[in-house]
Design a protein around this motif. Structure first.
Motif, short mmCIF file in Angstrom:
data_model
loop_
_atom_site.label_atom_id
_atom_site.label_comp_id
_atom_site.label_asym_id
_atom_site.label_seq_id
_atom_site.Cartn_x
_atom_site.Cartn_y
_atom_site.Cartn_z
N LEU A 14 0.86 -1.18 0.00
CA LEU A 14 0.00 0.00 0.00
C LEU A 14 0.90 1.23 0.00
CD1 LEU A 14 -2.48 -1.03 2.83
CD2 LEU A 14 -2.91 -1.10 0.37
N LEU A 15 0.43 2.32 -0.58
CA LEU A 15 1.26 3.52 -0.62
C LEU A 15 0.42 4.79 -0.63
CD1 LEU A 15 1.56 4.81 -3.85
CD2 LEU A 15 2.32 2.47 -4.07
N VAL A 16 1.07 5.87 -0.22
CA VAL A 16 0.51 7.22 -0.34
C VAL A 16 1.52 8.03 -1.12
CG1 VAL A 16 -0.26 9.28 0.87
CG2 VAL A 16 -0.71 7.04 1.87
N ASP A 17 1.09 8.57 -2.25
CA ASP A 17 1.94 9.33 -3.16
C ASP A 17 1.53 10.80 -3.05
OD1 ASP A 17 3.84 9.09 -5.59
OD2 ASP A 17 2.20 10.34 -6.34
N VAL A 18 2.48 11.68 -2.76
CA VAL A 18 2.19 13.11 -2.60
C VAL A 18 2.99 13.88 -3.64
CG1 VAL A 18 2.25 15.09 -1.05
CG2 VAL A 18 1.80 12.80 -0.13
N ARG A 19 2.28 14.58 -4.49
CA ARG A 19 2.92 15.42 -5.51
C ARG A 19 2.96 16.86 -5.02
NH1 ARG A 19 -0.85 13.96 -10.41
NH2 ARG A 19 -2.30 14.16 -8.73
N ILE A 20 4.03 17.55 -5.32
CA ILE A 20 4.11 18.98 -5.04
C ILE A 20 3.69 19.68 -6.33
CG2 ILE A 20 5.63 20.90 -4.47
CD1 ILE A 20 7.37 18.86 -2.94
N PRO A 21 2.59 20.47 -6.29
CA PRO A 21 2.11 21.12 -7.51
C PRO A 21 3.21 21.95 -8.19
CG PRO A 21 0.51 21.35 -5.76
CD PRO A 21 1.76 20.76 -5.14
N ALA A 22 3.25 21.88 -9.51
CA ALA A 22 4.19 22.63 -10.35
C ALA A 22 5.65 22.28 -10.03
CB ALA A 22 3.95 24.13 -10.23
N SER A 23 5.91 21.05 -9.58
CA SER A 23 7.26 20.63 -9.25
C SER A 23 7.49 19.21 -9.76
CB SER A 23 7.47 20.66 -7.73
OG SER A 23 8.74 20.13 -7.39
N VAL A 24 8.73 18.89 -10.06
CA VAL A 24 9.08 17.53 -10.46
C VAL A 24 9.31 16.64 -9.25
CG1 VAL A 24 10.05 18.23 -12.68
CG2 VAL A 24 11.54 18.08 -10.67
N LEU A 25 9.36 17.24 -8.07
CA LEU A 25 9.61 16.51 -6.83
C LEU A 25 8.31 16.10 -6.15
CD1 LEU A 25 11.83 15.57 -4.85
CD2 LEU A 25 11.57 17.75 -3.69
N GLY A 26 8.32 14.91 -5.60
CA GLY A 26 7.19 14.41 -4.83
C GLY A 26 7.71 13.50 -3.73
N PHE A 27 6.78 12.98 -2.94
CA PHE A 27 7.14 12.09 -1.84
C PHE A 27 6.21 10.89 -1.84
CE2 PHE A 27 8.39 16.35 -0.68
CZ PHE A 27 9.73 16.15 -0.35
N ARG A 28 6.71 9.80 -1.32
CA ARG A 28 5.88 8.60 -1.25
C ARG A 28 6.22 7.83 0.01
NH1 ARG A 28 5.71 4.69 -6.30
NH2 ARG A 28 6.80 3.13 -5.13
N VAL A 29 5.19 7.39 0.70
CA VAL A 29 5.34 6.50 1.84
C VAL A 29 4.70 5.19 1.44
CG1 VAL A 29 4.70 6.08 4.25
CG2 VAL A 29 5.26 8.41 3.50
N ASP A 30 5.47 4.11 1.57
CA ASP A 30 4.89 2.82 1.22
C ASP A 30 5.24 1.75 2.24
OD1 ASP A 30 7.55 2.64 0.31
OD2 ASP A 30 6.98 2.46 -1.77
N ASN A 40 8.72 2.49 4.18
CA ASN A 40 9.71 3.40 3.61
C ASN A 40 9.14 4.79 3.39
OD1 ASN A 40 11.97 1.68 3.18
ND2 ASN A 40 10.90 0.73 1.47
N ALA A 41 9.99 5.80 3.56
CA ALA A 41 9.70 7.18 3.17
C ALA A 41 10.64 7.50 2.02
CB ALA A 41 9.93 8.12 4.35
N ASN A 42 10.08 7.94 0.89
CA ASN A 42 10.86 8.12 -0.33
C ASN A 42 10.66 9.49 -0.95
OD1 ASN A 42 11.70 5.21 -0.72
ND2 ASN A 42 9.48 5.00 -0.64
N ALA A 43 11.68 9.96 -1.65
CA ALA A 43 11.56 11.12 -2.53
C ALA A 43 11.36 10.57 -3.94
CB ALA A 43 12.81 11.98 -2.48
N VAL A 44 10.52 11.25 -4.72
CA VAL A 44 10.24 10.84 -6.09
C VAL A 44 10.58 12.02 -7.00
CG1 VAL A 44 8.49 10.03 -7.73
CG2 VAL A 44 8.38 9.32 -5.33
N LEU A 45 11.41 11.78 -8.00
CA LEU A 45 11.80 12.80 -8.96
C LEU A 45 11.29 12.40 -10.33
CD1 LEU A 45 13.40 15.42 -9.40
CD2 LEU A 45 15.41 13.99 -9.83
N ARG A 46 10.28 13.12 -10.82
CA ARG A 46 9.66 12.82 -12.11
C ARG A 46 10.35 13.60 -13.23
NH1 ARG A 46 5.69 13.83 -8.82
NH2 ARG A 46 5.07 15.78 -9.78
N VAL A 47 10.47 12.98 -14.39
CA VAL A 47 10.99 13.66 -15.57
C VAL A 47 9.80 14.26 -16.29
CG1 VAL A 47 12.23 13.38 -17.75
CG2 VAL A 47 12.89 12.01 -15.75
#
Length: 177
Positions: free
Chosen positions: A57-73, A94-101
């Motif tokens: 299970l996971l929670v994905d959090v996007r920062i609006p207008a940013s390529v960076l986000g966070f995810r807890v799974d 896990n607590a993760n940083a997510v970097l989208r292209v």
């Protein structure tokens, strides 16, 4: 008033409420998700073990207008031993940083990495062998973004501190909604 008119009015009001609610969910920066797939033991940890599986299970959090986000799974992994019925269960949080292209397209590549806590449990004959240790993960994947639902496929390398030397690569297929 006409009963048919009241019924239509109620149906229209409910439809507008559902659409407004769905639009609010789609624009929310936090999304919930499910994932499952194959877990491959790697490195020295691979010796005497078979492929396993995982569910998460996971929670994905996007920062609006940013390529960076966070995810807890959180996930449950099970790896079997070759030649007997022994299995090792590995629970992780896990607590993760997510970097989208930013591609501007439906398919979005991303990198992910972070730290977490891992609890492993193995039963050997009459003894229980459990350990809770810190660890990290790093990997990448592809997101397939479609309106309100996003699917993804990813692979991550997990390295857990401790005497067991747990090293796994879960390959996950998932959905965010």
């Amino acid at each position: 008033m006409n009963t048919a008119w009241q019924t239509r009015s109620l149906a229209i009001a409910l439809g507008v409420a559902v659409l407004a609610s769905a639009r609010g969910v789609a624009q929310s920066p936090a999304r919930f998700g499910l994932g499952a797939g194959v877990t491959a033991p790697v490195g020295g940890y691979r010796s005497g073990k078979n492929l396993g599986y995982h569910l998460g299970l996971l929670v994905d959090v996007r920062i609006p207008a940013s390529v960076l986000g966070f995810r807890v799974d959180g996930a449950f992994n099970e790896v079997g031993y070759s030649g007997n019925s022994t299995k090792e269960d590995i629970w992780l949080l896990n607590a993760n940083a997510v970097l989208r292209v930013p591609t501007g397209r439906t398919v979005v590549p991303y990198a992910i990495g972070g730290f977490g806590i891992y609890n492993s449990h193995r039963t050997l004959f009459l003894s229980n062998n459990a350990s809770t240790d810190p660890g990290f993960n790093v990997g990448g994947g592809l997101r397939f973004e479609r309106h309100d639902v996003t699917s993804f496929v990813e692979a991550r390398y997990h390295k857990v501190s401790g005497e067991r030397g747990i090293r796994i690569v879960p390959i996950t297929f998932g959905i965010l909604f």
